[in-house]
Motif scaffolding. Structure first.
Motif, short mmCIF file in Angstrom:
data_model
loop_
_atom_site.label_atom_id
_atom_site.label_comp_id
_atom_site.label_asym_id
_atom_site.label_seq_id
_atom_site.Cartn_x
_atom_site.Cartn_y
_atom_site.Cartn_z
N SER A 92 1.38 -1.17 0.01
CA SER A 92 -0.20 -0.29 0.19
C SER A 92 0.56 1.28 0.05
CB SER A 92 -0.45 0.00 1.14
OG SER A 92 -1.90 -0.99 1.33
N LEU A 93 1.67 1.56 0.72
CA LEU A 93 2.80 2.27 0.97
C LEU A 93 3.46 2.39 -0.40
CD1 LEU A 93 4.56 4.44 2.14
CD2 LEU A 93 6.32 2.80 2.79
N HIS A 94 4.00 1.44 -1.28
CA HIS A 94 4.43 1.62 -2.35
C HIS A 94 3.39 2.43 -3.61
CE1 HIS A 94 6.77 1.17 -5.55
NE2 HIS A 94 5.81 0.15 -6.48
N PHE A 95 2.34 1.93 -4.10
CA PHE A 95 1.02 3.00 -4.52
C PHE A 95 1.27 3.93 -3.99
CE2 PHE A 95 -3.08 3.86 -5.57
CZ PHE A 95 -3.31 3.24 -6.91
N LEU A 96 1.13 4.30 -2.95
CA LEU A 96 0.66 5.66 -2.48
C LEU A 96 1.69 6.36 -2.66
CD1 LEU A 96 -1.20 4.69 0.93
CD2 LEU A 96 -2.04 5.25 -1.34
N GLN A 97 3.11 6.15 -2.33
CA GLN A 97 3.86 6.90 -3.25
C GLN A 97 4.27 6.97 -4.63
OE1 GLN A 97 7.25 4.55 -1.08
NE2 GLN A 97 7.26 6.42 0.78
N THR A 98 3.53 5.91 -5.55
CA THR A 98 4.05 6.11 -6.99
C THR A 98 3.02 7.03 -7.43
OG1 THR A 98 4.06 3.11 -6.54
CG2 THR A 98 3.67 4.24 -8.68
N ILE A 99 1.40 6.77 -6.50
CA ILE A 99 0.93 8.01 -6.83
C ILE A 99 0.92 9.75 -6.26
CG2 ILE A 99 -0.62 7.08 -7.97
CD1 ILE A 99 -2.50 7.39 -6.05
N GLY A 100 1.40 9.30 -5.38
CA GLY A 100 2.73 10.64 -4.83
C GLY A 100 1.76 11.08 -3.91
N ILE A 101 0.83 10.32 -3.06
CA ILE A 101 0.52 10.36 -1.90
C ILE A 101 1.06 10.59 -0.64
CG2 ILE A 101 -1.26 9.98 -0.38
CD1 ILE A 101 -3.03 9.45 -2.63
N PRO A 102 1.63 12.03 0.05
CA PRO A 102 2.28 11.54 1.56
C PRO A 102 1.66 10.09 2.39
CG PRO A 102 1.20 13.35 0.91
CD PRO A 102 1.55 12.94 0.44
N THR A 103 2.38 9.92 3.51
CA THR A 103 1.70 8.74 4.45
C THR A 103 2.24 8.87 5.41
OG1 THR A 103 3.60 7.45 3.97
CG2 THR A 103 1.21 6.99 2.64
N GLU A 104 2.92 10.21 5.88
CA GLU A 104 3.59 10.71 7.00
C GLU A 104 2.76 10.31 7.78
OE1 GLU A 104 2.34 14.02 5.22
OE2 GLU A 104 3.67 12.40 4.33
N TYR A 105 1.77 11.04 8.55
CA TYR A 105 0.69 11.34 8.98
C TYR A 105 -0.59 11.10 8.94
CZ TYR A 105 -2.81 13.50 12.52
OH TYR A 105 -3.25 14.31 13.44
N ARG A 106 -1.82 11.88 8.02
CA ARG A 106 -2.52 12.54 7.91
C ARG A 106 -3.36 11.50 6.60
NH1 ARG A 106 -1.89 17.91 5.10
NH2 ARG A 106 -2.84 16.74 3.51
N HIS A 107 -2.79 11.11 6.04
CA HIS A 107 -3.62 9.53 5.37
C HIS A 107 -2.86 8.38 5.47
CE1 HIS A 107 -4.44 13.73 3.51
NE2 HIS A 107 -3.67 13.68 2.69
N ALA A 108 -1.55 7.83 6.81
CA ALA A 108 -1.16 7.06 7.17
C ALA A 108 -3.02 5.76 7.01
CB ALA A 108 -0.92 7.05 8.62
N TYR A 109 -3.26 5.62 7.63
CA TYR A 109 -5.21 4.89 7.63
C TYR A 109 -5.38 4.83 6.24
CZ TYR A 109 -7.33 9.26 4.45
OH TYR A 109 -8.15 9.94 3.60
N LEU A 110 -4.33 4.94 4.79
CA LEU A 110 -5.21 4.02 3.59
C LEU A 110 -3.78 3.32 3.59
CD1 LEU A 110 -4.91 7.49 1.33
CD2 LEU A 110 -7.22 6.36 1.69
N LEU A 111 -2.58 2.63 4.52
CA LEU A 111 -2.13 1.92 4.41
C LEU A 111 -2.70 0.82 4.90
CD1 LEU A 111 1.29 3.28 6.39
CD2 LEU A 111 0.88 2.88 3.59
N CYS A 112 -3.98 0.43 5.42
CA CYS A 112 -4.67 -0.63 5.38
C CYS A 112 -5.32 -0.63 4.50
CB CYS A 112 -5.08 -0.43 6.68
SG CYS A 112 -6.08 0.36 7.34
N CYS A 113 -5.28 -0.66 3.31
CA CYS A 113 -6.32 -0.54 2.38
C CYS A 113 -5.70 -1.49 1.33
CB CYS A 113 -6.69 0.78 1.80
SG CYS A 113 -7.54 2.05 2.07
N SER A 114 -6.43 -2.37 0.47
CA SER A 114 -5.66 -3.12 -0.26
C SER A 114 -5.58 -2.95 -1.30
CB SER A 114 -6.95 -4.78 -0.59
OG SER A 114 -6.55 -5.43 -1.62
N VAL A 115 -4.01 -2.81 -2.07
CA VAL A 115 -4.41 -2.31 -3.23
C VAL A 115 -4.73 -2.49 -4.50
CG1 VAL A 115 -2.41 -2.34 -5.01
CG2 VAL A 115 -1.32 -1.77 -2.49
#
Length: 166
Positions: A92-115
């Motif tokens: 999930s981190l790799h996918f989010l980084q690929t499309i340019g979404i930072p996960t450091e705090y505000r969007h870390a909840y997206l890490l538990c989403c299935s790619v």
């Protein structure tokens, strides 16, 4: 209590103690524990220090969550504590980084989403509407919350309204 939370019956007391002790070292308090268990009761049956350490290590080192924000990240999405680093969080981190979404705090909840089950289909849906991959990714960069909206209940009806009525 057991009728509503039967999973608690299978929880190992040593695992529960281990998980609570580890979270305490990460500055979690009794209010945090109540919230975690209320939102994610599976935590008690599944978590132990040995399963939590890799998750916290990943969040702090790879996802870029700062130590002082870790409690907020977990309070927002306790399910992160149960995710596999290799099978869930890192892809999930790799996918989010690929499309340019930072996960450091505000969007870390997206890490538990299935790619494959959630993230990619959302981007493809907008591509099927005629947007390029770059345009779709840009839209999610500006509004990552789109990943958490229901397609059936929210996005599709609104888009149909915009196209048909407006």
């Amino acid at each position: 209590v057991t009728d509503h939370r039967p999973i608690l019956l299978s929880a190992s007391l040593s695992n529960i103690k281990s998980a609570i002790e580890y979270l305490t070292t990460m500055d979690f308090n009794s209010h945090d524990f109540r919230r975690i268990v209320t939102l994610c009761p599976q935590f008690l049956a599944s978590a132990s220090a040995s399963t939590l350490i890799p998750v916290f290590t990943f969040l702090l080192r790879e996802a870029g969550v700062q130590r002082w924000n870790i409690r907020r990240v977990i309070q927002r999405r306790p399910k992160l504590l149960l995710c596999s680093v290799e099978n869930q969080l890192r892809p999930s981190l790799h996918f989010l980084q690929t499309i340019g979404i930072p996960t450091e705090y505000r969007h870390a909840y997206l890490l538990c989403c299935s790619v494959a089950g959630l993230l990619v289909p959302r981007v493809r849906y907008f591509q099927d509407l005629g947007l390029s991959y770059r345009e779709s990714a840009s839209m999610f960069q500006r509004c990552p919350q789109l990943f958490s909206y229901s397609m059936k209940e929210n996005i599709v009806p609104k888009l149909e309204y915009y196209v048909e009525e407006m």
